[in-house]
Enzyme design. Structure first.
Site, PDB file in Angstrom:
ATOM      1  CG  HIS A   4       8.678 -24.984  22.221  1.00 43.79           C
ATOM      2  ND1 HIS A   4       9.444 -25.318  21.138  1.00 43.79           N
ATOM      3  CD2 HIS A   4       8.725 -23.639  22.311  1.00 43.79           C
ATOM      4  CE1 HIS A   4       9.919 -24.226  20.579  1.00 43.79           C
ATOM      5  NE2 HIS A   4       9.490 -23.195  21.288  1.00 43.79           N
TER       6      HIS A   4
ATOM      7  CE  LYS B 284       0.482 -15.469  29.506  1.00 47.12           C
ATOM      8  NZ  LYS B 284       1.390 -16.322  30.283  1.00 47.12           N
TER       9      LYS B 284
ATOM     10  N   PRO C 114      -4.034 -12.852  21.000  1.00 47.26           N
ATOM     11  CG  PRO C 114      -3.883 -13.292  18.712  1.00 47.26           C
ATOM     12  CD  PRO C 114      -4.586 -12.410  19.707  1.00 47.26           C
TER      13      PRO C 114
ATOM     14  CE1 TYR D  91       5.603 -16.197  24.964  1.00 51.46           C
ATOM     15  CE2 TYR D  91       7.088 -18.035  25.395  1.00 51.46           C
ATOM     16  CZ  TYR D  91       6.307 -17.290  24.521  1.00 51.46           C
ATOM     17  OH  TYR D  91       6.251 -17.648  23.201  1.00 51.46           O
TER      18      TYR D  91
ATOM     19  CE1 TYR E  42       5.714 -14.284  19.740  1.00 49.53           C
ATOM     20  CE2 TYR E  42       7.602 -15.107  20.971  1.00 49.53           C
ATOM     21  CZ  TYR E  42       6.231 -15.040  20.765  1.00 49.53           C
ATOM     22  OH  TYR E  42       5.383 -15.736  21.594  1.00 49.53           O
TER      23      TYR E  42
END
Length: 396
Positions: A83, A308, A304, A393, A212
């Site tokens: 993804h 990570k 979260p 990211y 988001y």
């Protein structure tokens, strides 16, 4: 070696006693077995609970490489899905980032953590690994001496003392590892003042991207877990009970914040799990206290917001396994001496990005709110900013 051979005059023993059967503990256990190092995993919950804990689902490229390097990626190869797209829905418009084409060109691999844990547990048991479920570690003692031990409470209530050469605490923020630290231990903590209602829905993903959404009513997030399961987040007031909203109210609020009138309704289904998460950061300095080493959430808790936690756990487990092997087989204690510093470099980098993401996604008083929107606009328009985002990211 059989269990009876590890027990002498009421003593249980192993070269390495591992506390906790999450990603850190099970990766560590597998790698130790492959190095010919005797170990045991003590897990305070039952096997079914371990296999059904629904947590993270995005594996970094480094994590995939670690699992592949050690032959722990069979399930991942069959069921993992690459993804690489984020979609941001904001007050100022919507934009998408294909982060596979940015930064270092690395994707995430979507693979639910409970499936990863199932793979790691099966591999550990197939290799003859020892694990004691429903066995709660209560205390770690004599870590500064020559013979560290772990007191554990077994399923029948009996208390057993395990003796080891080293103890690896992979048992989380509230486990016996952290609870046994000396007064000199330094803890860095930050409460970000933000809470999320974390949701696991029996519903197909509604986006082909990580979603988001920023909204005057608060943040909302969408993360696919499988073809039939989706993780959602809703920002909520601190102290809100997890059951405060009905399923229908949750879906209505998600539709509102994710601007479904502009993008189409979300695909709904039963809410399987819900829990309120207060976004906090918590890091120990150092991660070694004599013969006691910390990894995973025991070493550092991360919010979260940037996916990570499990990735750091796998990185730390590989470093620790290699350091144990160098010490036990090669007589070289230097890698163990450097373990903490090596891990903390990655932990603080991840903490910084997580903190940045929290600022990107959550509103604040007027000045900070305008700063947040400016940051989002820079991410939308600046290739340099996008490359930095992609590297942080996916990277750890």
């Amino acid at each position: 070696m059989t269990d009876s051979q590890h027990t002498q005059k009421g003593r249980e023993s192993a070269d390495i006693v591992i506390l906790g059967a999450g990603p850190a503990g099970l990766v560590l256990g597998n790698l130790l077995l492959r190095s010919g190092i005797d170990c045991v995993v003590l897990e305070r919950t039952g096997r079914d609970h371990v296999l059904n804990r629904a947590r993270a689902g995005f594996l970094a490229a480094h994590t995939v490489r670690v699992l592949r390097r050690h032959g722990l990626d069979e399930g991942l190869k069959r069921r993992g899905r690459e993804h690489g797209v984020c979609e941001f829905r904001t007050e100022d418009g919507t934009f998408r980032l294909d982060y596979r084409q940015l930064g270092n060109g690395d994707p995430h691999t979507v693979y639910p953590q409970n499936e990863l844990v199932a793979d790691l547990l099966a591999a550990y048991l197939d290799a003859g690994g020892r694990i004691r479920f429903d066995t709660e570690a209560v205390e770690v003692g004599d870590a500064d001496g020559d013979g560290p031990w772990v007191t554990a409470r077994e399923p029948d209530g009996r208390t057993v003392r395990w003796h080891a050469r080293y103890v690896a605490a992979c048992d989380g923020r509230h486990g016996a590892g952290r609870g046994s630290l000396p007064d000199r231990a330094v803890r860095h903590h930050r409460d970000h003042g933000v809470s999320w209602l974390g949701l696991l829905a029996e519903a197909p993903p509604s986006l082909d991207a990580v979603g988001y959404a920023t909204h005057p009513r608060g943040f909302a997030g969408h993360m696919a877990r499988s073809a039939d399961i989706t993780r959602y987040y809703l920002q909520c007031e601190r102290g809100t009970p997890a059951e405060h909203l009905s399923d229908e109210q949750i879906w209505d609020e998600l539709d509102l914040r994710m601007r479904s009138t502009d993008h189409g309704p979300l695909r709904r289904g039963p809410i399987l799990q819900r829990a309120v998460v207060d976004l906090e950061s918590d890091v120990l300095d150092t991660l070694r206290y004599g013969s006691l080493f910390l990894a995973g959430d025991a070493a550092g808790l991360i919010s979260p917001s940037a996916a990570k936690g499990a990735n750091l756990a796998v990185l730390e487990a590989e470093l620790l396994a290699g350091a144990f092997a160098d010490d036990i087989h090669g007589g070289d204690p230097e890698p163990l001496a450097r373990y903490s510093d090596r891990c903390l470099t990655h932990i603080w980098r991840a903490q910084e990005f997580s903190h940045w993401m929290i600022g990107l996604l959550h509103g604040a008083p007027p000045f900070q709110e305008r700063m947040r929107r400016a940051r989002m606009e820079s991410l939308r328009t600046s290739r340099t900013h996008q490359d930095w985002f992609a590297e942080q990211y996916v990277g750890i």
